[in-house]
Design an enzyme around this catalytic site. Structure first.
Site, PDB file in Angstrom:
ATOM      1  N   GLU A 268       0.973  -1.084   0.019  1.00  0.00           N
ATOM      2  CA  GLU A 268      -0.078   0.176   0.020  1.00  0.00           C
ATOM      3  C   GLU A 268       1.107   1.267  -0.075  1.00  0.00           C
ATOM      4  OE1 GLU A 268      -2.875   0.299  -0.809  1.00  0.00           O
ATOM      5  OE2 GLU A 268      -3.242  -1.844  -0.652  1.00  0.00           O
TER       6      GLU A 268
HETATM    7  C1  LIG Z   1       2.698  -9.669  -0.410  1.00  0.00           C
HETATM    8  C2  LIG Z   1       2.625  -8.175  -1.205  1.00  0.00           C
HETATM    9  C3  LIG Z   1       1.373  -7.845  -1.499  1.00  0.00           C
HETATM   10  C4  LIG Z   1       1.026  -6.901  -2.285  1.00  0.00           C
HETATM   11  N1  LIG Z   1      -0.271  -6.455  -2.824  1.00  0.00           N
HETATM   12  C5  LIG Z   1      -0.514  -5.632  -3.760  1.00  0.00           C
HETATM   13  C6  LIG Z   1      -1.658  -5.582  -4.537  1.00  0.00           C
HETATM   14  O1  LIG Z   1      -2.597  -6.007  -3.904  1.00  0.00           O
HETATM   15  N2  LIG Z   1      -1.528  -4.723  -5.518  1.00  0.00           N
HETATM   16  C7  LIG Z   1      -0.776  -4.095  -5.980  1.00  0.00           C
HETATM   17  O2  LIG Z   1      -0.860  -3.244  -6.983  1.00  0.00           O
HETATM   18  N3  LIG Z   1       0.333  -4.165  -5.588  1.00  0.00           N
HETATM   19  C8  LIG Z   1       0.611  -4.865  -4.240  1.00  0.00           C
HETATM   20  N4  LIG Z   1       2.017  -5.124  -3.680  1.00  0.00           N
HETATM   21  C9  LIG Z   1       3.052  -4.274  -4.229  1.00  0.00           C
HETATM   22  C10 LIG Z   1       3.469  -3.294  -3.153  1.00  0.00           C
HETATM   23  O3  LIG Z   1       2.568  -2.188  -3.070  1.00  0.00           O
HETATM   24  C11 LIG Z   1       4.827  -2.529  -3.552  1.00  0.00           C
HETATM   25  O4  LIG Z   1       5.662  -3.532  -3.426  1.00  0.00           O
HETATM   26  C12 LIG Z   1       5.342  -1.335  -2.892  1.00  0.00           C
HETATM   27  O5  LIG Z   1       4.399  -0.426  -3.280  1.00  0.00           O
HETATM   28  C13 LIG Z   1       6.523  -0.739  -3.136  1.00  0.00           C
HETATM   29  O6  LIG Z   1       7.169  -1.065  -4.430  1.00  0.00           O
HETATM   30  P1  LIG Z   1       8.365  -1.694  -5.265  1.00  0.00           P
HETATM   31  O7  LIG Z   1       8.226  -3.135  -4.293  1.00  0.00           O
HETATM   32  O8  LIG Z   1       8.373  -1.626  -6.305  1.00  0.00           O
HETATM   33  O9  LIG Z   1       9.505  -0.939  -4.397  1.00  0.00           O
HETATM   34  P2  LIG Z   1      10.339   0.299  -5.101  1.00  0.00           P
HETATM   35  O10 LIG Z   1       9.184   1.228  -5.571  1.00  0.00           O
HETATM   36  O11 LIG Z   1      11.303  -0.040  -5.974  1.00  0.00           O
HETATM   37  O12 LIG Z   1      11.025   0.954  -3.825  1.00  0.00           O
HETATM   38  C14 LIG Z   1      12.116   0.411  -3.291  1.00  0.00           C
HETATM   39  C15 LIG Z   1      12.587   1.328  -2.070  1.00  0.00           C
HETATM   40  O13 LIG Z   1      12.671   2.529  -2.497  1.00  0.00           O
HETATM   41  C16 LIG Z   1      12.255   3.659  -1.715  1.00  0.00           C
HETATM   42  N5  LIG Z   1      11.687   4.644  -2.443  1.00  0.00           N
HETATM   43  C17 LIG Z   1      11.147   4.518  -3.831  1.00  0.00           C
HETATM   44  N6  LIG Z   1      10.906   5.951  -4.443  1.00  0.00           N
HETATM   45  C18 LIG Z   1      11.364   6.817  -3.443  1.00  0.00           C
HETATM   46  C19 LIG Z   1      11.113   8.366  -3.466  1.00  0.00           C
HETATM   47  N7  LIG Z   1      10.910   8.920  -4.315  1.00  0.00           N
HETATM   48  N8  LIG Z   1      12.068   8.752  -2.324  1.00  0.00           N
HETATM   49  C20 LIG Z   1      12.304   7.905  -1.208  1.00  0.00           C
HETATM   50  N9  LIG Z   1      12.340   6.716  -1.185  1.00  0.00           N
HETATM   51  C21 LIG Z   1      11.731   5.979  -2.379  1.00  0.00           C
HETATM   52  C22 LIG Z   1      10.849   2.702  -1.201  1.00  0.00           C
HETATM   53  O14 LIG Z   1      10.235   3.480   0.055  1.00  0.00           O
HETATM   54  C23 LIG Z   1      11.449   1.364  -1.083  1.00  0.00           C
HETATM   55  O15 LIG Z   1      11.868   1.550   0.397  1.00  0.00           O
HETATM   56  C24 LIG Z   1       2.184  -6.121  -2.911  1.00  0.00           C
HETATM   57  C25 LIG Z   1       3.506  -6.372  -2.306  1.00  0.00           C
HETATM   58  C26 LIG Z   1       3.621  -7.536  -1.685  1.00  0.00           C
HETATM   59  C27 LIG Z   1       5.086  -8.012  -1.240  1.00  0.00           C
END
Ligand SMILES: Cc1cc2nc3c(=O)[nH]c(=O)nc-3n(C[C@H](O)[C@H](O)[C@H](O)COP(=O)(O)OP(=O)(O)OC[C@H]3O[C@@H](n4cnc5c(N)ncnc54)[C@H](O)[C@@H]3O)c2cc1C
Length: 599
Positions: A441
């Site tokens: 989220e």
């Molecule tokens: C078990 C599970 C269930 C999920 N369920 C859903 C679902 O139902 N629907 C859905 O669409 N998604 C879902 N997700 C996805 C989830 O919402 C994302 O994993 C999450 O939003 C982070 O995106 P990412 O993994 O691509 O990390 P990234 O976006 O790659 O981020 C990596 C790190 O960089 C930091 N970061 C990124 N940009 C910035 C910035 N501008 N400034 C500072 N820090 C930054 C982040 O905070 C994080 O610590 C799920 C994930 C999991 C693991």
């Protein structure tokens, strides 16, 4: 393993004595017709029985078995299907839903307490219906009348479920990067193609149909987030309320993960699947935010539920486990050693969990109250203020509750010593299950950026002033009341006043440095935490005032316990705020000094 005991007394205290929902509901015609306090307490009691009697017993077995994927078909662990059937038949899927389409129309103030019990009982199970409630909210707010009539009744009845399809392998936080395509189909539909990952409940065997809400881009879409549109894509097409043909939606695999193992986290493939636009072209992210804001509060509540369950287990264990001798009067010579609850450090852990859990629950209700005002009130001024507060406080709730939820589960595990690390006692599962709540989220770092950037800096602190003003008025009412001389309350209010003054100064400092993106980005998490502790001080003062008032005519120990925990919060937890303030005051130069390649 400790059995989940629904904290109904505490919930009732908050509803009736702290938030006086009877007067609130009486003052809003639509709520007056729908709910009164007797109905609310009866609903919570039934919800408690459902959570503790039916859902909690599937928590451990669900974790052991996990969701399974074979040849494109996802199955949930044994017992989930039958439990879900009972859940749906009880009407729980439509608890907060719009009555015009078959929902029960209950206030969010009941919804958050219901959600907490579900998460405490079984986080994996709770996630399936939660996603559906959020999708219904977005569909109801932004969908056409035809879409609402076609899909909402079967979603509210629990016959169908929903998923939220945002994330792609290269696009998580930055949704402007998504590649999923929507091609106009020559009628009112679109052909959706692309792959989404990490989709909670993207496929499962609890429901006969799954209605996906999918973010995609039209071929001529503007770059970035402005080009995103929202589509409703059923797993199976629907005609006249009957399921017809499969819609080329398939689940490629499910993830193997640290916790919430019974929740299916799916790779979803859309291959020219028929979809229908929800809201306007290019406004998809804004529409999705209706769902995401709902889910963000809900995921915050996952933190509270897991924290509550960890507290219940740890408190029971600490009264039972005999190790070492207590000091002075705490010694019981009739036993070989004393229960560990006598030791100061164990008390520190238990009280930290309890003070944070109870403040989180109160703050969740405070936000739910604002949500109810925005939804049901006819007073436009009240609605405008409540909307500002919801926008401001939702990221705080999501991140602060889940950070503290993890802290509570780790402390709970610690109270068990080595036994906390062993599967048998259930504490390690709570740690694993709650950890994701800090990530999905929108990560907690992103929640903090949303707070400091969009909610504070971009509107020059106007919504923040709504909140600080409300606290100031609350303090001023107290100072003018006969309780002002109460020797237990007065010091708490002094500390609340100092805390909000410092948060106001901190906010001014943030606003003065807002031109420097690194200042916002690097300070966001500390700002959110400093904010959270002030909000909790507000909640504890509200609870303490209610407890003192009740004590005047009722000797129920709940009220004295509230005061003791409130005193602990002010003595031992609120001082954490100073560390966050100090970090922000020192600026971000130390964060930005190390060259990228030196990491
Ligand atoms: C078990 C599970 C269930 C999920 N369920 C859903 C679902 O139902 N629907 C859905 O669409 N998604 C879902 N997700 C996805 C989830 O919402 C994302 O994993 C999450 O939003 C982070 O995106 P990412 O993994 O691509 O990390 P990234 O976006 O790659 O981020 C990596 C790190 O960089 C930091 N970061 C990124 N940009 C910035 C910035 N501008 N400034 C500072 N820090 C930054 C982040 O905070 C994080 O610590 C799920 C994930 C999991 C693991």
């Amino acid at each position: 393993m400790t059995e989940f005991k629904p904290p109904l007394n505490d919930m009732s205290f908050l509803l009736t004595k702290v938030f006086d929902v009877a007067s609130l509901w009486e003052s809003i015609p639509q709520l007056k017709e729908t709910v009164d306090i007797d109905t609310a307490e009866a609903i919570l009691e039934e919800a408690g029985k459902l959570a503790s009697g039916l859902i909690a017993p599937l928590n451990r077995s669900g974790d052991e078995e996990g969701a399974q994927w074979h040849d494109g078909v996802v199955t949930t662990p044994a017992g989930f299907k039958e439990a879900y059937q009972t859940f749906a038949e009880g009407g729980w899927s439509g608890l907060g839903g719009d009555p015009a389409y078959g929902g029960m129309g209950m206030p969010k103030m009941l919804g958050v307490l219901f959600d907490e019990m579900m998460y405490a009982a079984n986080s994996s199970f709770a996630l399936y219906p939660t996603l559906t409630s959020g999708a219904c909210l977005a569909l109801n707010a932004h969908g056409s009348e035809a879409l609402k009539q076609k899909y909402l009744p079967s979603l509210y009845s629990g016959r169908w479920a929903s998923s939220m399809c945002l994330t792609e392998s290269h696009s998580g936080t930055d949704l402007g990067l998504i590649r999923t395509k929507a091609i106009p189909n020559g009628d009112d539909s679109y052909l959706i193609s692309g792959t989404k990952i990490f989709i909670t409940g993207g496929d499962q065997d609890l429901n006969e149909n799954i209605i996906h809400l999918v973010l995609a881009k039209l071929p001529d879409a503007a770059p970035g987030a402005r080009g995103i549109s929202l589509f409703l894509v059923p797993k199976i097409n629907v005609e006249n309320d009957q399921l017809t043909t499969a819609n080329n939606v398939s689940c490629g695999s499910i993830e193997h993960k640290m916790g919430i193992k019974a929740s299916a986290t799916c790779v979803m493939n859309f291959d020219e699947s028929v979809g229908y636009l929800v809201g306007e072209v290019g406004k998809g992210l804004a529409c999705m935010f209706t769902m995401m804001n709902y889910e963000r509060l809900s995921i915050g509540i996952q933190g509270i539920g897991c924290g509550e369950m960890a507290y219940q287990g740890a408190a029971e264990y600490a009264k039972d486990r005999l190790q070492s001798r207590g000091v002075g009067a705490l010694k019981d010579p009739s036993k070989p050693a004393d229960p560990i609850v006598v030791h100061g450090d164990v008390r520190r852990m238990l009280l930290t969990m309890r003070a944070n859990n109870e403040a989180s629950r109160a703050f969740a209700l405070y936000i739910a109250k604002q949500l109810d005002i925005t939804k049901f009130s006819e007073d436009t001024q009240a609605v405008a203020k409540a909307s500002g507060l919801v926008a401001l406080l939702t990221p705080v709730a999501k991140a602060f509750f889940t950070d503290l939820g993890l802290e509570s589960t780790v402390l709970g595990q610690q109270v068990y010593g080595g036994h906390g690390y062993i599967r048998e006692w259930g504490m390690e599962q709570l740690v694993r299950d709650v950890r994701i709540a800090q990530i999905y989220e929108g990560t907690n770092g992103i929640q903090a950026l949303d707070l400091i950037g969009r909610k504070v800096a971009m509107n020059q602190g106007k919504d923040f002033e709504l909140f600080s003003q409300e606290i100031r008025e609350f303090v001023s009412d107290f100072n003018g009341s006969e309780l002002a001389s109460n020797t237990r309350l007065a010091p708490m209010f002094t500390q609340l006043t100092a805390s909000i003054e410092q948060l106001e100064q901190l906010t001014q400092l943030i606003l003065s440095r807002a031109g420097d993106g690194n200042e916002l980005n690097g300070n966001a998490v500390d700002y959110l935490n400093a904010f959270g502790y002030s909000a909790f001080a507000f909640m504890w003062c509200m609870m303490a005032v209610a407890a003192v008032k009740e004590q005047q005519h009722d000797d129920n120990c709940l009220y004295e316990n509230k005061l003791v925990v409130a005193e602990f919060f002010f003595a031992r937890i609120l001082p954490r705020q100073q560390a966050h303030i100090g970090a922000i005051q020192s600026g971000v130069s130390s964060l930005m000094a190390l060259p990228n390649e030196m990491f």
